[in-house]
Design a protein around this motif. Structure first.
Motif, PDB file in Angstrom:
ATOM      1  N   PRO A   3      -2.026   9.144   4.601  1.00 26.04           N
ATOM      2  CA  PRO A   3      -3.263   8.369   4.414  1.00 26.04           C
ATOM      3  C   PRO A   3      -2.989   6.928   3.966  1.00 26.04           C
ATOM      4  O   PRO A   3      -3.677   6.003   4.389  1.00 26.04           O
ATOM      5  CB  PRO A   3      -3.995   9.146   3.312  1.00 26.04           C
ATOM      6  N   ALA A   4      -1.948   6.775   3.124  1.00 25.39           N
ATOM      7  CA  ALA A   4      -1.627   5.422   2.658  1.00 25.39           C
ATOM      8  C   ALA A   4      -1.079   4.575   3.804  1.00 25.39           C
ATOM      9  O   ALA A   4      -1.372   3.383   3.905  1.00 25.39           O
ATOM     10  CB  ALA A   4      -0.611   5.484   1.520  1.00 25.39           C
ATOM     11  N   THR A  50       0.831  -1.203   0.000  1.00 22.85           N
ATOM     12  CA  THR A  50       0.000   0.000   0.000  1.00 22.85           C
ATOM     13  C   THR A  50       0.870   1.259   0.000  1.00 22.85           C
ATOM     14  O   THR A  50       0.639   2.191  -0.782  1.00 22.85           O
ATOM     15  CB  THR A  50      -0.915   0.016   1.250  1.00 22.85           C
ATOM     16  N   LEU A  67     -12.119   2.375   5.325  1.00 24.76           N
ATOM     17  CA  LEU A  67     -11.240   2.481   4.162  1.00 24.76           C
ATOM     18  C   LEU A  67     -12.016   2.680   2.865  1.00 24.76           C
ATOM     19  O   LEU A  67     -11.466   2.532   1.785  1.00 24.76           O
ATOM     20  CB  LEU A  67     -10.390   1.207   4.040  1.00 24.76           C
ATOM     21  N   ARG A  68     -13.289   3.039   2.987  1.00 24.27           N
ATOM     22  CA  ARG A  68     -14.140   3.016   1.802  1.00 24.27           C
ATOM     23  C   ARG A  68     -13.630   3.918   0.682  1.00 24.27           C
ATOM     24  O   ARG A  68     -13.731   3.588  -0.489  1.00 24.27           O
ATOM     25  CB  ARG A  68     -15.577   3.380   2.152  1.00 24.27           C
ATOM     26  N   ASP A  69     -13.019   5.058   1.054  1.00 18.76           N
ATOM     27  CA  ASP A  69     -12.588   5.991   0.017  1.00 18.76           C
ATOM     28  C   ASP A  69     -11.440   5.435  -0.807  1.00 18.76           C
ATOM     29  O   ASP A  69     -11.226   5.836  -1.942  1.00 18.76           O
ATOM     30  CB  ASP A  69     -12.178   7.318   0.649  1.00 18.76           C
ATOM     31  N   ARG A  70     -10.672   4.520  -0.209  1.00 24.32           N
ATOM     32  CA  ARG A  70      -9.564   3.941  -0.958  1.00 24.32           C
ATOM     33  C   ARG A  70     -10.018   2.810  -1.857  1.00 24.32           C
ATOM     34  O   ARG A  70      -9.458   2.569  -2.912  1.00 24.32           O
ATOM     35  CB  ARG A  70      -8.491   3.418   0.001  1.00 24.32           C
ATOM     36  N   TRP A  71     -11.015   2.058  -1.394  1.00 24.16           N
ATOM     37  CA  TRP A  71     -11.395   0.863  -2.134  1.00 24.16           C
ATOM     38  C   TRP A  71     -12.630   1.033  -2.990  1.00 24.16           C
ATOM     39  O   TRP A  71     -12.833   0.315  -3.942  1.00 24.16           O
ATOM     40  CB  TRP A  71     -11.590  -0.310  -1.171  1.00 24.16           C
ATOM     41  N   TRP A  72     -13.497   1.938  -2.589  1.00 27.76           N
ATOM     42  CA  TRP A  72     -14.690   2.166  -3.404  1.00 27.76           C
ATOM     43  C   TRP A  72     -14.600   3.559  -3.974  1.00 27.76           C
ATOM     44  O   TRP A  72     -15.144   4.490  -3.411  1.00 27.76           O
ATOM     45  CB  TRP A  72     -15.989   2.080  -2.568  1.00 27.76           C
ATOM     46  N   PRO A  73     -13.879   3.717  -5.086  1.00 29.11           N
ATOM     47  CA  PRO A  73     -13.755   5.056  -5.649  1.00 29.11           C
ATOM     48  C   PRO A  73     -15.152   5.641  -5.836  1.00 29.11           C
ATOM     49  O   PRO A  73     -15.951   5.132  -6.621  1.00 29.11           O
ATOM     50  CB  PRO A  73     -13.044   4.821  -6.975  1.00 29.11           C
ATOM     51  N   ALA A  78      -4.034   3.531   5.814  1.00 28.49           N
ATOM     52  CA  ALA A  78      -4.795   2.476   5.134  1.00 28.49           C
ATOM     53  C   ALA A  78      -4.041   1.148   5.188  1.00 28.49           C
ATOM     54  O   ALA A  78      -4.627   0.096   5.466  1.00 28.49           O
ATOM     55  CB  ALA A  78      -5.060   2.877   3.693  1.00 28.49           C
ATOM     56  N   ALA A 118       1.662   4.306  -2.958  1.00 26.38           N
ATOM     57  CA  ALA A 118       1.471   5.733  -2.697  1.00 26.38           C
ATOM     58  C   ALA A 118       2.743   6.513  -3.013  1.00 26.38           C
ATOM     59  O   ALA A 118       2.691   7.605  -3.593  1.00 26.38           O
ATOM     60  CB  ALA A 118       1.061   5.932  -1.243  1.00 26.38           C
TER      61      ALA A 118
END
Lengths: 263, 267
Positions: free
Chosen positions: A188-189, A151, A255-261, A192, A155
Motif C-alpha cells: 500500500p505504501a 513514503t 489516497l484519502r485513507d493515508r492523508w485523512w486519518p 501511495a 512504511a
C-alpha cells in the motif's frame, strides 16, 4: 469535530478561515474561467492531445523508474546501518525542496551534451538527452522519486520486524521473505508513493523546460503547453489546467485513507 | 506555548512587517522623493533598456526604473489584464495593437516607432555547423526558435518559409521570448537558433550568425514601438522616459547593438 473545547479560540478560527479561503479562491477562479461547453473540443485539439499523450507516457515511465530505483533505495535507508546514512537520506530528499529550475540546471550540467555523463553518452553513443522525451522522463524522475522513497521508507520503518524474523526462522530464504512478507506488507505504501510521485511528475515544469526544452510532441508536456499557450490560446491553457486540477483531486481522493486519518 | 517561542514569533512578525511596509508605504509618504517607473519591454531590448534606464535615473534624480522584460505578446496580455505599467516598449505592431485595442496605450504609428530589427540564423562558435546559407540550418539536430505567439516566433516562420527550408516542428524547441531562445543556443544544447540580429550581437564571441532575408521587405522586419500607458501613475515622467528612448543618444545605442532605424517618415 469539536474535541470538547467549550470556547473555541476565535482568533485561531478566523486565521484558519482566511487560510482556507486563500487556498480555495484561486481554484474557484480557475474553474470559473473554463468554457465548459467547449471543453471537449478544446481538449480534443491536436495541440492538447499531443501534450496530454506525452505527459501521460512520460509521467508513467518516470513513476516506473521511481519505483524500480526508489524502493531499493528506501529499503537501504530503512534497513542498513552505514556511516553517513543521514547525509545520504538528506541528499535523496533534496529534490523535494530544491527549486525545479535549479534541478534542471543541475541535470543539464550532468546530462547535457557537454555534461559529466551526457558528454560521454553523446561522444560515444551519439545519444542526446536534452530536447528529447527521454530527457523529460529524466527530469520528472529526478523531482518525483524522493516522494516515493520518503513514503516507502516510512512504511518500512513502521513494519513489525518480528514478522520478517519469524519467516526467516521458519526457513524462508531472504529473497522469499522479501517477496512473500516484506513487499506485500509495504505494497500500500508503494502504491501511495507511486501515486504521489506520478502526480508530481505530471505537474513538472521547471526542470523539464530547463533541461528538455519545449519541442512539440517530444517535450511539450501539459504544464509547458499551459504556460506557453496562455497568450496564444488561453482557452486551451485553462482547459488543460482544469484537467490537471481534476486529476490531482482524483489522486487525493484515492489516497484519502493515508492523508485523512478517518476518525 | 512557552515564553521563548512566543518571543520568537513576535520577532518573526515584526521582521515580516518591517520587510513588507516600506514598499507599500513609500508611495504615500515619500512619493515626490523616490518615484518608480515601471517599463514593460520586449526581451530583445534587455541590454539597451538597461542602459537607457540607467541614463534616465542619472538625469532624473530620485527616479527608479523597474524593467519588466518578456515577449511582447506576454507583455501586451499583462497590460490588457490591467498590469500597473507606466511605459510599454513592444517589438511588434500586432502586440502594440492588442494593447491599444484594450485602451491601454494610444494607437500606434510613426509617432511611436523607435527601431527595427531583423532575424538572423545563429550557431555556436564552437559548434559543429558552419553557416554559408540559411539552408545550413537543416543540419541542426535541434533548432531554437521563439514561440509562434511572440513576434520573433512569427517572423521566424516567415524566414523559414521564404528560404524554403522545411524544418520539422519535432526538432524545434520553442522558448518563451527572444532572450530565452538565445539562451537555448548559448547555454543549452541547441545547435542553431533563429534570433534577432541584436540578440546574436549581445551573445558576443560565443555565436556566429548569418544575415538572411530581404531587408527591404517590411514583413521580414520587427517594428518597435514605445509609449506611455494610459494607466501611467505619473504621465509626465512616463513621457519623459519615452522621449529618452526616442532620443538621438538612444538611437546610437540601438544602432550599436545591432538594431536598425525605424522607417523614415515625412516631416
Amino acid at each position: 469535530m469539536n474535541l470538547g473545547l467549550r470556547r473555541p479560540p476565535w482568533g485561531v478560527v478566523a486565521l484558519a478561515v482566511v487560510g482556507f479561503a486563500f487556498l480555495l479562491i484561486p481554484l474557484l477562479g480557475l474553474v470559473r474561467q473554463v468554457a465548459w461547453g467547449d471543453l471537449g473540443a478544446t481538449l480534443g485539439s491536436p495541440e492538447a492531445i499531443a501534450a496530454l499523450r506525452l505527459s501521460l507516457v512520460c509521467s508513467v515511465l518516470a513513476t516506473l523508474a521511481s519505483v524500480v530505483l526508489g524502493v531499493p533505495l528506501a529499503w537501504v535507508l530503512a534497513r542498513l546501518e552505514f556511516p553517513g546514512r543521514r547525509i545520504v537520506r538528506a541528499l535523496v530528499l533534496l529534490p523535494i525542496v530544491l527549486p525545479p529550475v535549479v534541478g534542471g540546471v543541475a541535470l543539464f550540467a550532468a546530462f547535457g551534451r557537454s555534461g559529466l555523463v551526457g558528454g560521454a553518452l553523446y561522444d560515444w553513443f551519439d545519444v542526446q538527452l536534452t530536447f528529447s522525451p527521454a530527457g523529460v522522463v529524466l527530469a520528472e524522475t529526478f523531482v518525483a522519486m524522493p516522494f516515493l522513497v520518503i513514503t516507502v521508507e516510512a512504511a518500512l520503518r513502521a513494519l513489525d520486524p518480528h514478522l520478517e524474523e519469524v519467516a526467516e526462522e521458519l526457513g524462508a530464504s531472504r529473497a522469499t521473505v522479501l517477496r512473500r512478507v516484506t513487499l506485500p506488507l509495504i505494497a500500500p505504501a508503494i502504491a501511495a508513493g507511486a501515486a504521489l510521485a506520478w502526480a508530481r511528475a505530471l505537474g513538472e515544469f521547471g526542470a523539464t523546460i530547463t533541461f528538455a526544452g519545449n519541442v512539440s510532441e517530444r517535450t511539450r508536456t501539459v504544464p509547458l503547453a499551459v504556460y506557453l499557450l496562455l497568450d496564444a490560446d488561453p482557452q486551451v491553457a485553462v482547459g488543460l489546467s482544469v484537467l490537471l486540477l481534476g486529476i490531482c483531486v482524483v489522486v487525493l481522493v484515492a489516497l484519502r485513507d493515508r492523508w485523512w486519518p478517518s476518525r | 506555548m512557552t515564553r521563548p517561542r512566543r518571543a520568537g514569533l513576535a520577532v518573526l512578525l515584526a521582521a515580516t512587517a518591517f520587510a513588507v511596509t516600506p514598499a507599500g508605504a513609500s508611495t504615500s509618504t515619500t512619493a515626490p522623493r523616490s518615484r518608480t517607473l515601471t517599463v514593460s519591454a520586449a526581451s530583445s531590448l534587455t541590454d539597451v533598456m538597461d542602459r537607457i534606464a540607467r541614463r534616465f535615473e542619472r538625469t532624473h534624480p530620485g527616479v527608479r526604473v523597474r524593467l519588466n522584460l518578456g515577449s511582447s505578446s506576454t507583455l501586451a496580455t499583462q497590460l490588457v489584464q490591467g498590469a500597473p505599467v507606466d511605459v510599454f516598449a513592444s517589438a511588434s505592431e500586432s502586440s502594440w495593437a492588442a494593447a491599444a485595442a484594450a485602451g491601454r496605450v494610444a494607437p500606434g504609428g510613426p509617432g511611436t516607432w523607435f527601431a527595427r530589427n531583423r532575424l538572423v540564423v545563429a550557431v555556436r562558435r564552437d559548434g559543429p555547423i558552419r553557416l554559408r546559407s540559411v539552408r545550413d540550418v537543416r543540419r541542426a539536430r535541434v533548432l531554437a526558435m521563439c514561440v509562434t505567439s511572440a513576434p520573433c516566433g512569427g517572423l521566424g516562420e516567415v524566414l523559414l518559409r521564404r528560404a524554403e527550408v522545411a524544418f520539422p516542428e519535432s526538432s524545434i524547441t520553442r522558448a518563451a521570448d527572444a532572450r530565452a531562445t538565445l539562451a537555448a543556443l548559448t547555454r543549452g544544447d541547441a545547435d542553431a537558433a533563429i534570433v534577432y540580429r541584436s540578440d546574436a550581437r549581445a551573445a558576443g564571441r560565443r555565436v556566429r550568425y548569418l544575415d538572411v532575408g530581404n531587408h527591404d521587405n517590411v514583413e521580414d522586419l520587427s517594428l518597435y514601438s514605445v509609449g506611455p500607458t494610459t494607466a501611467a501613475a505619473d504621465p509626465a515622467l512616463a513621457r519623459a522616459f519615452v522621449t529618452t528612448v526616442r532620443s538621438r543618444w538612444a538611437r546610437k545605442v540601438l544602432l550599436g547593438a545591432g538594431f536598425m532605424r525605424p522607417p523614415a517618415t515625412r516631416r
